[in-house]
Design a protein around this motif. Structure first.
Motif, PDB file in Angstrom:
ATOM      1  N   SER A 127       0.830  -1.201   0.000  1.00  0.00           N
ATOM      2  CA  SER A 127       0.000   0.000   0.000  1.00  0.00           C
ATOM      3  C   SER A 127       0.870   1.260   0.000  1.00  0.00           C
ATOM      4  O   SER A 127       1.399   1.664   1.041  1.00  0.00           O
ATOM      5  CB  SER A 127      -0.937   0.026   1.210  1.00  0.00           C
ATOM      6  OG  SER A 127      -1.612   1.272   1.259  1.00  0.00           O
ATOM      7  N   ARG A 128       1.006   1.858  -1.160  1.00  0.00           N
ATOM      8  CA  ARG A 128       1.766   3.106  -1.271  1.00  0.00           C
ATOM      9  C   ARG A 128       1.143   4.191  -0.388  1.00  0.00           C
ATOM     10  O   ARG A 128       1.852   4.989   0.206  1.00  0.00           O
ATOM     11  CB  ARG A 128       1.818   3.584  -2.717  1.00  0.00           C
ATOM     12  CG  ARG A 128       2.607   2.670  -3.618  1.00  0.00           C
ATOM     13  CD  ARG A 128       2.560   3.140  -5.072  1.00  0.00           C
ATOM     14  NE  ARG A 128       3.337   2.269  -5.907  1.00  0.00           N
ATOM     15  CZ  ARG A 128       4.634   2.418  -6.148  1.00  0.00           C
ATOM     16  NH1 ARG A 128       5.273   3.409  -5.593  1.00  0.00           N
ATOM     17  NH2 ARG A 128       5.273   1.581  -6.924  1.00  0.00           N
ATOM     18  N   GLU A 129      -0.170   4.200  -0.302  1.00  0.00           N
ATOM     19  CA  GLU A 129      -0.858   5.200   0.507  1.00  0.00           C
ATOM     20  C   GLU A 129      -0.512   5.059   1.980  1.00  0.00           C
ATOM     21  O   GLU A 129      -0.284   6.040   2.675  1.00  0.00           O
ATOM     22  CB  GLU A 129      -2.374   5.116   0.296  1.00  0.00           C
ATOM     23  CG  GLU A 129      -2.831   5.433  -1.100  1.00  0.00           C
ATOM     24  CD  GLU A 129      -2.702   4.285  -2.099  1.00  0.00           C
ATOM     25  OE1 GLU A 129      -2.414   3.131  -1.674  1.00  0.00           O
ATOM     26  OE2 GLU A 129      -2.851   4.534  -3.296  1.00  0.00           O
ATOM     27  N   LEU A 130      -0.471   3.817   2.466  1.00  0.00           N
ATOM     28  CA  LEU A 130      -0.100   3.597   3.865  1.00  0.00           C
ATOM     29  C   LEU A 130       1.360   3.988   4.105  1.00  0.00           C
ATOM     30  O   LEU A 130       1.683   4.602   5.116  1.00  0.00           O
ATOM     31  CB  LEU A 130      -0.342   2.145   4.281  1.00  0.00           C
ATOM     32  CG  LEU A 130      -0.020   1.807   5.745  1.00  0.00           C
ATOM     33  CD1 LEU A 130      -0.820   2.675   6.715  1.00  0.00           C
ATOM     34  CD2 LEU A 130      -0.263   0.331   6.015  1.00  0.00           C
ATOM     35  N   MET A 131       2.234   3.646   3.164  1.00  0.00           N
ATOM     36  CA  MET A 131       3.642   4.046   3.296  1.00  0.00           C
ATOM     37  C   MET A 131       3.763   5.562   3.392  1.00  0.00           C
ATOM     38  O   MET A 131       4.504   6.089   4.226  1.00  0.00           O
ATOM     39  CB  MET A 131       4.454   3.548   2.103  1.00  0.00           C
ATOM     40  CG  MET A 131       4.643   2.060   2.044  1.00  0.00           C
ATOM     41  SD  MET A 131       5.586   1.636   0.567  1.00  0.00           S
ATOM     42  CE  MET A 131       4.697   0.201  -0.012  1.00  0.00           C
ATOM     43  N   HIS A 132       3.030   6.263   2.523  1.00  0.00           N
ATOM     44  CA  HIS A 132       3.050   7.731   2.565  1.00  0.00           C
ATOM     45  C   HIS A 132       2.516   8.245   3.902  1.00  0.00           C
ATOM     46  O   HIS A 132       3.049   9.207   4.458  1.00  0.00           O
ATOM     47  CB  HIS A 132       2.211   8.321   1.425  1.00  0.00           C
ATOM     48  CG  HIS A 132       2.889   8.329   0.096  1.00  0.00           C
ATOM     49  ND1 HIS A 132       4.049   9.025  -0.158  1.00  0.00           N
ATOM     50  CD2 HIS A 132       2.559   7.719  -1.064  1.00  0.00           C
ATOM     51  CE1 HIS A 132       4.408   8.848  -1.415  1.00  0.00           C
ATOM     52  NE2 HIS A 132       3.523   8.049  -1.983  1.00  0.00           N
ATOM     53  N   MET A 133       1.456   7.621   4.407  1.00  0.00           N
ATOM     54  CA  MET A 133       0.861   8.068   5.661  1.00  0.00           C
ATOM     55  C   MET A 133       1.825   7.861   6.829  1.00  0.00           C
ATOM     56  O   MET A 133       1.952   8.739   7.690  1.00  0.00           O
ATOM     57  CB  MET A 133      -0.457   7.334   5.924  1.00  0.00           C
ATOM     58  CG  MET A 133      -1.123   7.736   7.229  1.00  0.00           C
ATOM     59  SD  MET A 133      -1.423   9.509   7.438  1.00  0.00           S
ATOM     60  CE  MET A 133      -2.605   9.802   6.149  1.00  0.00           C
ATOM     61  N   VAL A 134       2.503   6.731   6.884  1.00  0.00           N
ATOM     62  CA  VAL A 134       3.469   6.496   7.960  1.00  0.00           C
ATOM     63  C   VAL A 134       4.581   7.539   7.879  1.00  0.00           C
ATOM     64  O   VAL A 134       4.968   8.140   8.892  1.00  0.00           O
ATOM     65  CB  VAL A 134       4.039   5.061   7.906  1.00  0.00           C
ATOM     66  CG1 VAL A 134       5.186   4.891   8.896  1.00  0.00           C
ATOM     67  CG2 VAL A 134       2.946   4.044   8.180  1.00  0.00           C
ATOM     68  N   GLN A 135       5.071   7.802   6.684  1.00  0.00           N
ATOM     69  CA  GLN A 135       6.110   8.817   6.524  1.00  0.00           C
ATOM     70  C   GLN A 135       5.594  10.196   6.941  1.00  0.00           C
ATOM     71  O   GLN A 135       6.291  10.951   7.626  1.00  0.00           O
ATOM     72  CB  GLN A 135       6.622   8.855   5.090  1.00  0.00           C
ATOM     73  CG  GLN A 135       7.783   9.824   4.909  1.00  0.00           C
ATOM     74  CD  GLN A 135       8.365   9.803   3.509  1.00  0.00           C
ATOM     75  OE1 GLN A 135       7.707   9.423   2.552  1.00  0.00           O
ATOM     76  NE2 GLN A 135       9.613  10.210   3.399  1.00  0.00           N
ATOM     77  N   LYS A 136       4.366  10.496   6.581  1.00  0.00           N
ATOM     78  CA  LYS A 136       3.750  11.770   6.951  1.00  0.00           C
ATOM     79  C   LYS A 136       3.652  11.905   8.477  1.00  0.00           C
ATOM     80  O   LYS A 136       3.941  12.962   9.041  1.00  0.00           O
ATOM     81  CB  LYS A 136       2.359  11.836   6.309  1.00  0.00           C
ATOM     82  CG  LYS A 136       1.702  13.159   6.287  1.00  0.00           C
ATOM     83  CD  LYS A 136       0.390  13.009   5.475  1.00  0.00           C
ATOM     84  CE  LYS A 136      -0.365  14.251   5.334  1.00  0.00           C
ATOM     85  NZ  LYS A 136      -1.614  14.074   4.565  1.00  0.00           N
ATOM     86  N   LEU A 137       3.254  10.828   9.141  1.00  0.00           N
ATOM     87  CA  LEU A 137       3.172  10.833  10.603  1.00  0.00           C
ATOM     88  C   LEU A 137       4.546  11.021  11.236  1.00  0.00           C
ATOM     89  O   LEU A 137       4.705  11.813  12.164  1.00  0.00           O
ATOM     90  CB  LEU A 137       2.549   9.534  11.107  1.00  0.00           C
ATOM     91  CG  LEU A 137       1.060   9.369  10.893  1.00  0.00           C
ATOM     92  CD1 LEU A 137       0.633   7.943  11.205  1.00  0.00           C
ATOM     93  CD2 LEU A 137       0.292  10.352  11.750  1.00  0.00           C
ATOM     94  N   VAL A 138       5.527  10.298  10.745  1.00  0.00           N
ATOM     95  CA  VAL A 138       6.880  10.413  11.294  1.00  0.00           C
ATOM     96  C   VAL A 138       7.408  11.830  11.095  1.00  0.00           C
ATOM     97  O   VAL A 138       8.003  12.419  11.990  1.00  0.00           O
ATOM     98  CB  VAL A 138       7.821   9.353  10.678  1.00  0.00           C
ATOM     99  CG1 VAL A 138       9.280   9.638  11.013  1.00  0.00           C
ATOM    100  CG2 VAL A 138       7.427   7.960  11.152  1.00  0.00           C
ATOM    101  N   ARG A 139       7.153  12.391   9.928  1.00  0.00           N
ATOM    102  CA  ARG A 139       7.599  13.766   9.666  1.00  0.00           C
ATOM    103  C   ARG A 139       6.875  14.760  10.563  1.00  0.00           C
ATOM    104  O   ARG A 139       7.484  15.712  11.051  1.00  0.00           O
ATOM    105  CB  ARG A 139       7.383  14.130   8.205  1.00  0.00           C
ATOM    106  CG  ARG A 139       8.390  13.503   7.291  1.00  0.00           C
ATOM    107  CD  ARG A 139       8.169  13.911   5.860  1.00  0.00           C
ATOM    108  NE  ARG A 139       9.254  13.404   5.031  1.00  0.00           N
ATOM    109  CZ  ARG A 139       9.273  13.501   3.722  1.00  0.00           C
ATOM    110  NH1 ARG A 139       8.282  14.086   3.077  1.00  0.00           N
ATOM    111  NH2 ARG A 139      10.289  13.014   3.041  1.00  0.00           N
ATOM    112  N   ALA A 140       5.584  14.556  10.790  1.00  0.00           N
ATOM    113  CA  ALA A 140       4.820  15.478  11.636  1.00  0.00           C
ATOM    114  C   ALA A 140       5.297  15.432  13.085  1.00  0.00           C
ATOM    115  O   ALA A 140       5.393  16.458  13.750  1.00  0.00           O
ATOM    116  CB  ALA A 140       3.329  15.156  11.570  1.00  0.00           C
TER     117      ALA A 140
END
Length: 177
Positions: free
Chosen positions: A37-50
């Motif tokens: 899931s590319r979307e989930l990967m992006h979301m995890v990265q977004k959370l880590v960045r936030a």
């Protein structure tokens, strides 16, 4: 199992049991395959960045063999980094999931197999929902689980029947106390 994983994970433990040696102060759960899931990967990265900005390094491990698969910066392209791990695993005949671990041990993501529930654990008091508005599309929280087991709506009843009351109650007992 490598040193960093030994410090974080209890060998052989699976959700809904406690899988971590020490407690994190926030837990989010997911039931989407992190490998595909590319979307989930992006979301995890977004959370880590936030929560942690672009600081740190991420180690990726096979969830079945605890083999180190990749090491990348939090600022790198996570989709590419995780997709390469997924391709390596499939070519090796390993159809298990992944473990992502912050090298500073501030967060960990664990999914034993693509069809299993996963957990994203981290240390932060930040109200990430304010910074990541679409988080509920990918993760569910302890509050969500408590609402579901109250069975106030038909949707709640259906979720409890599908996932299982015992599983949900164990998640609350082990992660939401």
């Amino acid at each position: 199992m490598t040193r960093n994983l030994k410090e974080i994970l209890i060998p052989g433990a699976l959700l809904p049991a406690q899988i971590f040696h020490h407690s994190f102060n926030r837990y989010l759960f997911f039931d989407i395959d992190i490998c595909t899931s590319r979307e989930l990967m992006h979301m995890v990265q977004k959370l880590v960045r936030a929560v942690f900005e672009l600081d740190g390094t991420v180690e990726v491990y096979s969830a079945s063999a605890y083999e180190s698969l990749n090491l990348f910066s939090a600022a790198d392209d996570w989709v590419q980094a995780i997709t390469s791990c997924e391709k390596y695993l499939r070519n090796a005949g390993d159809y298990g999931g992944l473990i992502l671990l912050d090298t500073r041990k501030q967060w960990a993501l664990f999914q034993p197999r693509p069809v299993d529930m996963g957990i994203f654990a981290f240390n932060s008091q930040m109200e990430i929902e304010k910074f990541v508005s679409d988080i509920c599309d990918y993760f569910f929280s302890c509050a969500d689980i408590r609402n579901w087991i109250s069975r106030k709506t038909d949707h709640d009843v259906s979720l409890v029947e599908t996932v299982g009351y015992e599983v949900l109650n164990s998640l609350i007992k082990n992660y939401c106390a």
